[in-house]
Design a protein around this motif. Structure first.
Motif, PDB file in Angstrom:
ATOM      1  N   SER A  26     -30.768 -13.028  31.010  1.00  0.00           N
ATOM      2  CA  SER A  26     -31.843 -13.922  30.631  1.00  0.00           C
ATOM      3  C   SER A  26     -32.972 -13.838  31.651  1.00  0.00           C
ATOM      4  N   THR A  27     -34.142 -14.333  31.245  1.00  0.00           N
ATOM      5  CA  THR A  27     -35.294 -14.429  32.137  1.00  0.00           C
ATOM      6  C   THR A  27     -35.456 -15.879  32.552  1.00  0.00           C
ATOM      7  N   ILE A  28     -35.706 -16.114  33.847  1.00  0.00           N
ATOM      8  CA  ILE A  28     -35.924 -17.450  34.364  1.00  0.00           C
ATOM      9  C   ILE A  28     -37.403 -17.607  34.685  1.00  0.00           C
ATOM     10  N   LYS A  29     -38.014 -18.649  34.128  1.00  0.00           N
ATOM     11  CA  LYS A  29     -39.424 -18.930  34.395  1.00  0.00           C
ATOM     12  C   LYS A  29     -39.530 -20.354  34.935  1.00  0.00           C
ATOM     13  N   VAL A  34     -42.305 -16.073  36.324  1.00  0.00           N
ATOM     14  CA  VAL A  34     -41.028 -15.377  36.146  1.00  0.00           C
ATOM     15  C   VAL A  34     -40.425 -15.123  37.516  1.00  0.00           C
ATOM     16  N   THR A  36     -38.365 -13.699  40.492  1.00  0.00           N
ATOM     17  CA  THR A  36     -37.821 -12.421  40.945  1.00  0.00           C
ATOM     18  C   THR A  36     -36.532 -12.684  41.723  1.00  0.00           C
ATOM     19  N   TYR A 125     -34.827 -23.566  26.576  1.00  0.00           N
ATOM     20  CA  TYR A 125     -34.294 -22.212  26.394  1.00  0.00           C
ATOM     21  C   TYR A 125     -34.755 -21.667  25.057  1.00  0.00           C
ATOM     22  N   THR A 129     -35.201 -16.754  27.313  1.00  0.00           N
ATOM     23  CA  THR A 129     -35.973 -17.194  28.474  1.00  0.00           C
ATOM     24  C   THR A 129     -35.690 -18.660  28.753  1.00  0.00           C
ATOM     25  N   THR A 131     -36.986 -21.774  30.597  1.00  0.00           N
ATOM     26  CA  THR A 131     -38.221 -22.295  31.195  1.00  0.00           C
ATOM     27  C   THR A 131     -37.935 -23.619  31.878  1.00  0.00           C
TER      28      THR A 131
END
Length: 282
Positions: A26-29, A34, A36, A125, A129, A131
Motif C-alpha cells: 500500500s501507499t501511505i500519504k 507520500v 518514503t 483508505y 492508499t 491517507t
C-alpha cells in the motif's frame, strides 16, 4: 500414484491457505505527502501494516522498548504492544487488535489505522492508499501549511519547503522551548562567516511558518557564533542565538537546540516531506 500426487497437492493447498495473507503493498500519504520508507507497507488480514519508524517519525510519537514490549507516546495518549500478540494497552486499558504486530527484517510492523486513529488522526483508505491527516499547527487562529527554510552558501542559497504537521509542530516547539534569556542584538550578524571580529554571528537558517495563503505568520532566524577565536575573546557570547523576527526580539539558545532543528530537517527530508523551492547555488 495418482492418490499420492493428489495427497501432496491437497497438502500444498492447505499449507498455502494457512499462511498469513499479504496483499499488494500500500501507499501511505500523511498530510498530503507520500511517505518514503526503506521498508514498504504491507497488508495483512485486510489491515495495513507499516514499520514502526513511520509512526514514530511522521506522527510525532516517541518510542520506548522494554522487555520486548514497545510503548508509543503522543501527547497524552500511550500505547503499549509487543510482537506476535494482539493484546494492546491503551492508556492503562487492555484492548485486542484484530491483527498482531510482527517482526520482519529486524523491523516491527504495526497496524497504522489503529495507532493513527488512537492518536487523533483522520484515516481514510481508498485504492490501496492510506491517507492520514494530522492536527495542524495553529498560530493566531491561522493554520500553518508549511515551513520555508532558507540557508545560504558562499555562492547562492537554497529555499526548501518543509511539509507535514508533525514537523511544523516539532520545529515550532524547538524554537519556543529553547529561547533562553532576552539579549541585545549582536553588533555584527549576517549570512557571511566573519573571521575578523570576535563576537560576530552568522545566520544558519531562516524559518518562515507559512499560512495556506502563502503568507509568513512567524519567522525565526538561527545564528551561530563565529570562530575560531581565543576563548577569552568569546567569553560571555552565547554559542547560539534565536532571533524572533516577528517580535524583533533576540534570545540566547543552545547547540543542542540547533542540532535538534537540523535533525528534524534531516528526518523530514529522508521521509519525503521536504522539497526545494529554489536553488541558486553555483
Amino acid at each position: 500414484m495418482k492418490k499420492i500426487f493428489s495427497g501432496i497437492f491437497l497438502a500444498m493447498i492447505l499449507t498455502l491457505t494457512s499462511l498469513p495473507a499479504y496483499a499488494a503493498n500500500s501507499t501511505i500519504k500523511i498530510d498530503g505527502v507520500v511517505v518514503t520508507s526503506d521498508a514498504a507497507p504491507e497488508t495483512k488480514n485486510n489491515r495495513t501494516m507499516v514499520p514502526l519508524r513511520v509512526i514514530s517519525e511522521n506522527l510525532g510519537a516517541t518510542v520506548n522498548w522494554q522487555d520486548s514490549k514497545v510503548t508509543l507516546t503522543n501527547n497524552k495518549m500511550q500505547i503499549t504492544l509487543q510482537p506476535n500478540s494482539n493484546t494492546v494497552i491503551k492508556n492503562g486499558k487492555t484492548e485486542l487488535l484484530d491483527v498482531k504486530p510482527y517482526l520482519k527484517n529486524n523491523r516491527l510492523f504495526v497496524p497504522i489505522r489503529f495507532i493513527a486513529e488512537t492518536f487523533g488522526c483522520q484515516v481514510n483508505y481508498q485504492n490501496s492508499t492510506v491517507t492520514i491527516n494530522t492536527a495542524p499547527l495553529v498560530m493566531n487562529n491561522v493554520k500553518i501549511k508549511a515551513v520555508h527554510y532558507e540557508y545560504r552558501m558562499t555562492m547562492g542559497g537554497v529555499v526548501q519547503q518543509i511539509q507535514g504537521n508533525t514537523y511544523n509542530n516539532a520545529l515550532y516547539k524547538v524554537f519556543t522551548e529553547n529561547k533562553g534569556k532576552v539579549v541585545d542584538a549582536p553588533a555584527d550578524y549576517s549570512w557571511q562567516i566573519n573571521l575578523d571580529d570576535p563576537g560576530s554571528y552568522y545566520k544558519d537558517g531562516q524559518y518562515n511558518f507559512m499560512s495556506h495563503e502563502n503568507k509568513s505568520i512567524q519567522q525565526f532566524d538561527l545564528y551561530s557564533l563565529n570562530g575560531p577565536f581565543p576563548d577569552e575573546e568569546l567569553k560571555g557570547y552565547p554559542e547560539v542565538l534565536i532571533h524572533d523576527v516577528t517580535a524583533d526580539k533576540w534570545y540566547s539558545s543552545t547547540v543542542k537546540a540547533r542540532e535538534s532543528i537540523n535533525q528534524l530537517i534531516k528526518t523530514a527530508t529522508n521521509n519525503g516531506f521536504v522539497k526545494v523551492l529554489s536553488n541558486t547555488v553555483v
